[in-house]
Design a protein around this motif. Structure first.
Motif: not given
Length: 120
Positions: A4-9, A88-99, A111-118
């Motif tokens: 899983l490859v995440e982007s956009g944080g 309060e949306d500030t967090a590490v966001y993780y992609c997850n899948t059930n497949l 996924g490895q996680g992507t940081q979102v800071t507001v």
């Protein structure tokens, strides 16, 4: 093997928007559910949003009305559009899948996680 490859944080001011993307690749037969969780410091990981193979979506209570999850045409990609962001949306966001893999094993991947800071 599945990746899983995440982007956009990133960093955004309160009231702003970000879009996160997650692409699943590897030995995939079918995807049952794909989505995002987040974890803020000192807090438990919580559901952000998800979408199943039928296109049904579910959202965490704290993001309803502000975040929208969607799939790409290939259905191995999910996006979450995050609007009206709050500190309060500030967090590490993780992609997850059930497949189901090509070997017909049902598995859950993160996924490895992507940081979102507001910022306020």
């Amino acid at each position: 093997q599945v990746q899983l490859v995440e982007s956009g944080g990133g960093l955004v001011q309160a009231g702003g928007s970000l879009r996160l993307s997650c692409v699943a690749s590897g030995s995939i037969f079918s995807i049952n559910w794909m989505g995002w969780y987040r974890q803020a410091p000192g807090k438990q990981r919580e559901l952000v949003a998800g979408i199943d193979s039928s296109g049904r979506t579910n959202y965490g209570d704290s993001v309803k009305g502000r975040f929208t999850i969607s799939r790409g045409n290939a259905k191995n990609t999910v996006y979450v559009q995050m609007n009206s962001l709050k500190p309060e949306d500030t967090a590490v966001y993780y992609c997850n899948t059930n497949l189901r893999t090509q070997a017909m094993a049902s598995s859950i991947y993160w996924g490895q996680g992507t940081q979102v800071t507001v910022s306020s």
